[in-house]
Design a protein around this motif. Structure first.
Motif, PDB file in Angstrom:
ATOM      1  N   LYS A 108       0.818  -1.211   0.000  1.00 55.65           N
ATOM      2  CA  LYS A 108       0.000   0.000   0.000  1.00 55.65           C
ATOM      3  C   LYS A 108       0.857   1.268   0.000  1.00 55.65           C
ATOM      4  CE  LYS A 108      -4.024  -2.151   2.165  1.00 55.65           C
ATOM      5  NZ  LYS A 108      -5.027  -2.104   3.249  1.00 55.65           N
ATOM      6  N   VAL A 109       2.169   1.107   0.172  1.00 61.03           N
ATOM      7  CA  VAL A 109       3.088   2.241   0.183  1.00 61.03           C
ATOM      8  C   VAL A 109       4.049   2.109  -1.006  1.00 61.03           C
ATOM      9  CG1 VAL A 109       4.809   3.547   1.491  1.00 61.03           C
ATOM     10  CG2 VAL A 109       2.927   2.387   2.693  1.00 61.03           C
ATOM     11  N   ASN A 110       4.131   3.167  -1.808  1.00 64.65           N
ATOM     12  CA  ASN A 110       5.024   3.162  -2.973  1.00 64.65           C
ATOM     13  C   ASN A 110       6.469   3.432  -2.584  1.00 64.65           C
ATOM     14  OD1 ASN A 110       3.203   2.777  -5.257  1.00 64.65           O
ATOM     15  ND2 ASN A 110       2.347   4.778  -4.723  1.00 64.65           N
ATOM     16  N   LYS A 111       6.675   4.562  -1.910  1.00 67.41           N
ATOM     17  CA  LYS A 111       8.005   4.965  -1.465  1.00 67.41           C
ATOM     18  C   LYS A 111       7.889   5.541  -0.056  1.00 67.41           C
ATOM     19  CE  LYS A 111      10.245   6.064  -5.886  1.00 67.41           C
ATOM     20  NZ  LYS A 111      10.934   7.130  -6.670  1.00 67.41           N
ATOM     21  N   LEU A 112       9.004   5.462   0.672  1.00 71.28           N
ATOM     22  CA  LEU A 112       9.042   5.896   2.074  1.00 71.28           C
ATOM     23  C   LEU A 112      10.194   6.876   2.269  1.00 71.28           C
ATOM     24  CD1 LEU A 112       8.146   5.533   5.063  1.00 71.28           C
ATOM     25  CD2 LEU A 112       9.709   3.566   5.168  1.00 71.28           C
ATOM     26  N   PHE A 113       9.879   8.018   2.898  1.00 75.66           N
ATOM     27  CA  PHE A 113      10.896   9.043   3.179  1.00 75.66           C
ATOM     28  C   PHE A 113      10.930   9.244   4.693  1.00 75.66           C
ATOM     29  CE2 PHE A 113      12.991  12.924   1.171  1.00 75.66           C
ATOM     30  CZ  PHE A 113      13.603  13.347   2.337  1.00 75.66           C
ATOM     31  N   VAL A 255      13.026  23.946   1.196  1.00 76.48           N
ATOM     32  CA  VAL A 255      14.141  23.005   1.045  1.00 76.48           C
ATOM     33  C   VAL A 255      13.640  21.571   1.191  1.00 76.48           C
ATOM     34  CG1 VAL A 255      16.330  22.233   2.047  1.00 76.48           C
ATOM     35  CG2 VAL A 255      15.831  24.683   1.873  1.00 76.48           C
ATOM     36  N   MET A 256      12.829  21.341   2.225  1.00 78.22           N
ATOM     37  CA  MET A 256      12.334  19.994   2.484  1.00 78.22           C
ATOM     38  C   MET A 256      11.446  19.502   1.351  1.00 78.22           C
ATOM     39  SD  MET A 256      12.592  17.796   5.188  1.00 78.22           S
ATOM     40  CE  MET A 256      13.170  16.663   3.934  1.00 78.22           C
ATOM     41  N   SER A 257      10.573  20.354   0.853  1.00 82.90           N
ATOM     42  CA  SER A 257       9.666  19.936  -0.214  1.00 82.90           C
ATOM     43  C   SER A 257      10.414  19.586  -1.491  1.00 82.90           C
ATOM     44  CB  SER A 257       8.629  21.032  -0.496  1.00 82.90           C
ATOM     45  OG  SER A 257       9.246  22.199  -0.998  1.00 82.90           O
ATOM     46  N   THR A 258      11.503  20.271  -1.749  1.00 87.06           N
ATOM     47  CA  THR A 258      12.278  19.994  -2.962  1.00 87.06           C
ATOM     48  C   THR A 258      12.853  18.587  -2.951  1.00 87.06           C
ATOM     49  OG1 THR A 258      12.833  22.328  -3.283  1.00 87.06           O
ATOM     50  CG2 THR A 258      14.251  20.714  -4.349  1.00 87.06           C
ATOM     51  N   VAL A 259      13.441  18.192  -1.830  1.00 86.03           N
ATOM     52  CA  VAL A 259      14.052  16.854  -1.779  1.00 86.03           C
ATOM     53  C   VAL A 259      12.983  15.766  -1.721  1.00 86.03           C
ATOM     54  CG1 VAL A 259      16.234  17.641  -0.819  1.00 86.03           C
ATOM     55  CG2 VAL A 259      14.398  17.007   0.735  1.00 86.03           C
ATOM     56  N   ILE A 260      11.856  16.050  -1.062  1.00 88.25           N
ATOM     57  CA  ILE A 260      10.760  15.077  -1.050  1.00 88.25           C
ATOM     58  C   ILE A 260      10.238  14.870  -2.462  1.00 88.25           C
ATOM     59  CG2 ILE A 260       8.396  14.641  -0.272  1.00 88.25           C
ATOM     60  CD1 ILE A 260       9.075  16.184   2.296  1.00 88.25           C
ATOM     61  N   LYS A 261      10.005  15.969  -3.171  1.00 93.70           N
ATOM     62  CA  LYS A 261       9.491  15.886  -4.542  1.00 93.70           C
ATOM     63  C   LYS A 261      10.430  15.079  -5.421  1.00 93.70           C
ATOM     64  CE  LYS A 261      10.587  18.792  -7.551  1.00 93.70           C
ATOM     65  NZ  LYS A 261      10.910  19.991  -8.367  1.00 93.70           N
ATOM     66  N   GLU A 262      11.721  15.387  -5.351  1.00 97.26           N
ATOM     67  CA  GLU A 262      12.685  14.698  -6.208  1.00 97.26           C
ATOM     68  C   GLU A 262      12.697  13.190  -5.947  1.00 97.26           C
ATOM     69  OE1 GLU A 262      16.301  16.746  -5.387  1.00 97.26           O
ATOM     70  OE2 GLU A 262      15.824  18.426  -6.727  1.00 97.26           O
ATOM     71  N   PHE A 263      12.611  12.797  -4.676  1.00 95.88           N
ATOM     72  CA  PHE A 263      12.656  11.372  -4.350  1.00 95.88           C
ATOM     73  C   PHE A 263      11.376  10.671  -4.782  1.00 95.88           C
ATOM     74  CE2 PHE A 263      11.772   7.959  -1.184  1.00 95.88           C
ATOM     75  CZ  PHE A 263      12.703   7.046  -1.667  1.00 95.88           C
ATOM     76  N   PHE A 264      10.230  11.255  -4.494  1.00 99.17           N
ATOM     77  CA  PHE A 264       8.973  10.579  -4.799  1.00 99.17           C
ATOM     78  C   PHE A 264       8.675  10.541  -6.299  1.00 99.17           C
ATOM     79  CE2 PHE A 264       7.000  11.486  -0.357  1.00 99.17           C
ATOM     80  CZ  PHE A 264       7.590  10.330   0.130  1.00 99.17           C
ATOM     81  N   ILE A 265       9.182  11.506  -7.042  1.00 96.83           N
ATOM     82  CA  ILE A 265       8.886  11.564  -8.480  1.00 96.83           C
ATOM     83  C   ILE A 265       9.881  10.764  -9.305  1.00 96.83           C
ATOM     84  CG2 ILE A 265       8.845  13.128 -10.480  1.00 96.83           C
ATOM     85  CD1 ILE A 265       7.403  15.155  -8.809  1.00 96.83           C
ATOM     86  N   GLN A 266      11.117  10.675  -8.836  1.00 98.83           N
ATOM     87  CA  GLN A 266      12.132   9.979  -9.643  1.00 98.83           C
ATOM     88  C   GLN A 266      11.760   8.524  -9.878  1.00 98.83           C
ATOM     89  OE1 GLN A 266      15.715  10.290  -7.297  1.00 98.83           O
ATOM     90  NE2 GLN A 266      15.293   8.459  -6.110  1.00 98.83           N
TER      91      GLN A 266
END
Length: 267
Positions: A108-113, A255-266
């Motif tokens: 049920k979880v795609n990626k975890l940060f 700053v936090m949103s940028t790294v979250i976005k990059e990880f979840f979208i890549q």
């Protein structure tokens, strides 16, 4: 705010904002969804963000008895509202709760940060007392809310006692007092992972991409714990966020949103 009922009937309140893949934000101790409002706004440009109040906080209700499993069920209920598949982000003890949920909820979880799960795995910091949760509960039963927050700050966070008086003058202290009765919940989420012993090798079954991040300016024990959990997970990776510390979710949401976005979208 929207309301979803968890398996035990507890009402979980959440804000839903944005469009795109679903992301659930899991709050740390003495925090509700308001701490991550700015982060949720930034992420909403790319995701549908579910920013919720953990049980017993904000507009969410609570049950008479607590178990970490109930909080996992709360997250599962939001996942169902989100279409059955999400990314999870958690900070501090909220990262450990997100890890627990991912371990139990499987596909049920795609990626975890995970941002700075506060594990204490060696002598890099004084461990949390074995009777930490019991002592917190005693203080709450005695209506000593301020003392409970003090105990949390010194014992779990490691803040020197001489720093507490200036902290009490800040309005945020009253907010933390209002949530003091839930501090034991996060103590139970952390379990024995703040004892100064290595992390258990068989506690979490997580086989999805997992990013464990620490701020460059954060204490060494947080880096040690992050590397340890990243090494334990099948697809775990540890990265350092330049120039930041434990407060980045509230103090540097861009700053936090940028790294979250990059990880979840890549891919």
């Amino acid at each position: 705010m929207h309301i979803v009922k968890s398996k035990d009937g507890t009402k979980i309140a959440y804000e839903k904002i944005g469009n795109g893949p679903a992301v659930i934000l899991v709050a740390p101790a003495v925090a509700d969804h308001t701490d991550a409002v700015l982060l949720a706004e930034r992420l909403s440009m790319y995701f549908t963000v579910y920013n919720y109040d953990r049980r017993g906080r904000g507009k969410s209700t609570d049950s008479t008895t607590y178990a970490v499993e109930r909080e996992v069920e709360d997250i599962e209920a939001i996942i169902q509202e989100a279409g059955g598949k999400v990314h999870l982000f958690g900070s501090s003890s909220g990262a450990v709760l997100a890890l627990e949920a991912t371990s139990k909820l499987g596909n049920k979880v795609n990626k975890l940060f995970l941002f700075e799960p506060p594990f204490i795995i060696n002598d890099g910091r004084v461990p949390v007392s074995a009777d930490y949760v019991q002592h917190l509960n005693k203080l709450i039963l005695a209506e000593k809310r301020s003392d409970a927050v003090e105990y949390f700050m010194t014992e779990a966070i490691g803040i020197p006692a001489e720093y507490l008086e200036p902290m009490k003058a800040d309005p945020s202290w009253e907010f933390m007092k209002s949530m003091a009765h839930k501090l034991a919940y996060d103590g139970l989420v952390m379990s024995d992972t703040q004892s100064g012993k290595p992390l258990p090798t068989d506690r979490w079954n997580v086989d999805i991409p997992t990013l464990v991040m620490t701020g460059e300016n954060s204490e060494p024990f947080l880096h040690d714990g992050a590397r340890a959990i990243a090494d334990l997970l099948q697809y775990g990776e540890h990265r350092i966020l330049s120039g930041q510390d434990h407060s980045v979710v509230m103090m540097a949401p861009d700053v936090m949103s940028t790294v979250i976005k990059e990880f979840f979208i890549q891919k």
